[in-house]
Design a protein around this motif. Structure first.
Motif, short mmCIF file in Angstrom:
data_model
loop_
_atom_site.label_atom_id
_atom_site.label_comp_id
_atom_site.label_asym_id
_atom_site.label_seq_id
_atom_site.Cartn_x
_atom_site.Cartn_y
_atom_site.Cartn_z
N PRO A 289 42.82 41.09 45.45
CA PRO A 289 43.49 41.69 44.60
C PRO A 289 43.79 43.10 42.96
O PRO A 289 44.18 43.81 43.40
CB PRO A 289 45.44 40.31 43.88
CG PRO A 289 44.57 39.53 43.50
CD PRO A 289 43.44 39.42 45.09
N THR A 290 43.23 42.43 42.38
CA THR A 290 42.74 43.58 41.43
C THR A 290 41.98 44.11 42.09
O THR A 290 42.32 45.86 41.76
CB THR A 290 42.04 42.73 40.35
OG1 THR A 290 42.56 40.94 39.98
CG2 THR A 290 41.70 43.53 39.26
N VAL A 291 40.93 44.25 42.52
CA VAL A 291 40.84 45.71 43.15
C VAL A 291 41.22 46.45 43.58
O VAL A 291 41.06 47.68 44.13
CB VAL A 291 38.86 45.16 43.92
CG1 VAL A 291 37.84 46.54 44.90
CG2 VAL A 291 38.08 43.97 43.31
N GLY B 152 43.94 54.38 42.10
CA GLY B 152 43.02 55.37 42.38
C GLY B 152 41.90 55.55 40.58
O GLY B 152 40.72 56.08 40.25
N GLU B 153 42.14 54.36 40.08
CA GLU B 153 41.13 53.51 39.40
C GLU B 153 39.29 53.44 39.71
O GLU B 153 39.75 52.80 40.86
CB GLU B 153 41.23 52.56 38.51
CG GLU B 153 42.40 53.18 37.77
CD GLU B 153 43.16 52.43 37.07
OE1 GLU B 153 42.29 51.26 36.55
OE2 GLU B 153 44.49 51.81 36.44
N ASN B 154 38.47 53.82 38.92
CA ASN B 154 37.11 52.69 39.11
C ASN B 154 36.81 51.23 39.00
O ASN B 154 37.63 50.64 38.02
CB ASN B 154 36.13 52.98 38.01
CG ASN B 154 34.26 52.95 38.99
OD1 ASN B 154 34.45 52.80 39.98
ND2 ASN B 154 33.66 53.32 37.39
#
Length: 431
Positions: free
Chosen positions: A277-279, A286-288
């Motif tokens: 869920p975090t990924v 739109g984060e790395n």
């Protein structure tokens, strides 16, 4: 006093509560198997270990539903999530009934294949399987919305009920050990469904997810199912093969070895549950996502390295402390088995990371190496040491493959970014 309570509540975030709960649950499940091993002895423990292994097999299959639901909950809008959950419960129940019926129908064949004393234990286990699939959908729902406190409660209820009921049946009733374990497992499936919102079964909403969303979810379901199948192969095929190729006494010894060595996998699994869920959330924003992967790989590598080092340095102490003198013969194999499990645990993080990003090549890598492990054990099983070494070879190759895919993918991504930056710079200069 109030300030201390407030500080404690800030520190104990839902994620930390889940991690603490996962440690307790894994510790409880571990203690459950250790107590069974000590009470029953190697020969009877071999039959109980088959049930526990089948439980792990079913959990991997049901994990497909859990991950699909978690992904759907994280990605869907509020207006169509109810219809999605209703469908998930319906499909999970239908599939659970199908799998359970297969186990019941082929219970006699399972008894013969795994050289067990009882056929009834497979029948009881099969009848309870539909409840496990319902439980997995409920867990996926809680995981997708990051309701980690309630998610922790479902694992606690499953573990505690199985633990207590097994001990009660063994100590207070004159009942065969394999039947006691199968009954306890069946009841734990039902207990693990809670907490459950009953209205999930009676949703009257006519809203449905779009065809595009449905196709993406079906694709994710198929790919996840394939990967969970590879998980079954990599994580459980060795016990099943040893039970088939070796006498019950040796199979019982090996089951204890697997249980001690797999503490690496059980300890690290909680981080994998938090990873998906975090990924997905990071990707939506739109984060790395690479720093998330690096963080969890670091945690798991440190934990795994510590456990492997301890099992190599103190194998006899570990076996004697956990299982007793009856199992001392497997002490020389302990460090090697823990090493194989560590390779698998770390590679598993990479696989679930890419799975959450809809990249499926790691699944193919895991499938190939999982099948290779079965072939190696089938060809080389003169003794238990040979079986363990075959797993070390296969799981080491699996980790190398996952790392290779990760680094190649990163290199390609960096090249694409450099090309975009270069083209943008040329456009600005031309303007």
């Amino acid at each position: 006093m109030l300030a201390r309570v407030q500080n404690l509540s800030k520190f104990l975030t839902p994620e930390k509560v889940f991690i603490i709960s996962a440690i307790v649950v894994n510790g409880g499940n571990y203690a459950y198997n250790l107590i069974l091993g000590r009470i029953l002895g190697p020969q009877q423990f071999a039959d109980a270990a088959i049930l526990v292994t089948l439980l792990l097999v079913v959990s991997f299959v049901a994990m497909t539903f859990q991950l699909v639901v978690a992904k759907g909950m994280a990605e869907h809008t509020d207006r169509n999530v109810s219809a999605f959950i209703k469908k998930a419960y319906r499909y999970a129940l239908g599939f659970g009934i199908f799998v359970g019926a297969l186990v019941v129908v082929f219970s006699k064949l399972l008894k013969d294949i795994f050289n067990t004393q009882s056929q009834v234990m497979f029948i009881i286990f099969g009848l309870a399987i539909p409840f496990y699939f319902l439980m997995s959908v409920n867990r996926g729902k809680l995981q997708g919305v990051k309701s980690f406190t309630k998610l922790a409660a479902t694992y606690q209820l499953e573990m505690l009920s199985r633990f207590i009921i097994t001990l009660v049946l063994l100590f207070f009733f004159n009942i065969d050990s394999s039947l006691a374990v199968s009954i306890a497992i069946a009841i734990s499936f039902i207990a693990g469904i809670f907490p459950l919102q009953k209205k999930s079964f009676y949703i009257k909403s006519q809203l449905s997810i779009s065809n595009v969303e449905q196709k993406l979810l079906i694709r994710f379901f198929i790919i996840t199912a394939c990967y969970e199948l590879t998980q079954i192969i990599c994580n459980n095929s060795d016990i099943l093969l040893v039970k088939h190729f070796f006498p019950s006494y040796d199979a019982g010894l090996y089951a204890s070895l697997a249980l001690i060595g797999r503490v690496v996998y059980f300890v690290t699994w909680m981080f994998v549950m938090l990873l998906l869920p975090t990924v997905i959330a990071k990707r939506k924003e739109g984060e790395n996502t690479v720093p998330v992967l690096i963080k969890y790989v670091t945690y798991i590598s440190i934990l795994a390295g510590g456990i492997v080092g301890f099992t190599f340095l103190f194998p006899t102490f570990s076996v004697t402390m956990l299982f007793g003198e009856d199992y001392i013969a497997i002490a020389p194999l302990l460090g090697w088995y823990a090493l194989a499990t560590s390779f698998f645990a770390v590679s598993n993080v990479f696989a679930y990371y890419f799975l959450s990003l809809d990249k499926y090549m790691p699944i193919i890598i895991a499938s190939v190496l999982g099948i290779a492990q079965i072939i190696l054990i089938t060809l080389f099983h003169e003794n238990l040491y040979q079986v363990v070494i075959m797993q070390v070879i296969a799981m080491c190759a699996l980790l190398i493959g996952q790392l290779g895919y990760f680094f190649i993918g990163n290199i390609k991504t960096e090249k694409q970014l450099n090309r975009k930056l270069t083209s943008t710079h040329r456009y600005k200069n031309a303007a």
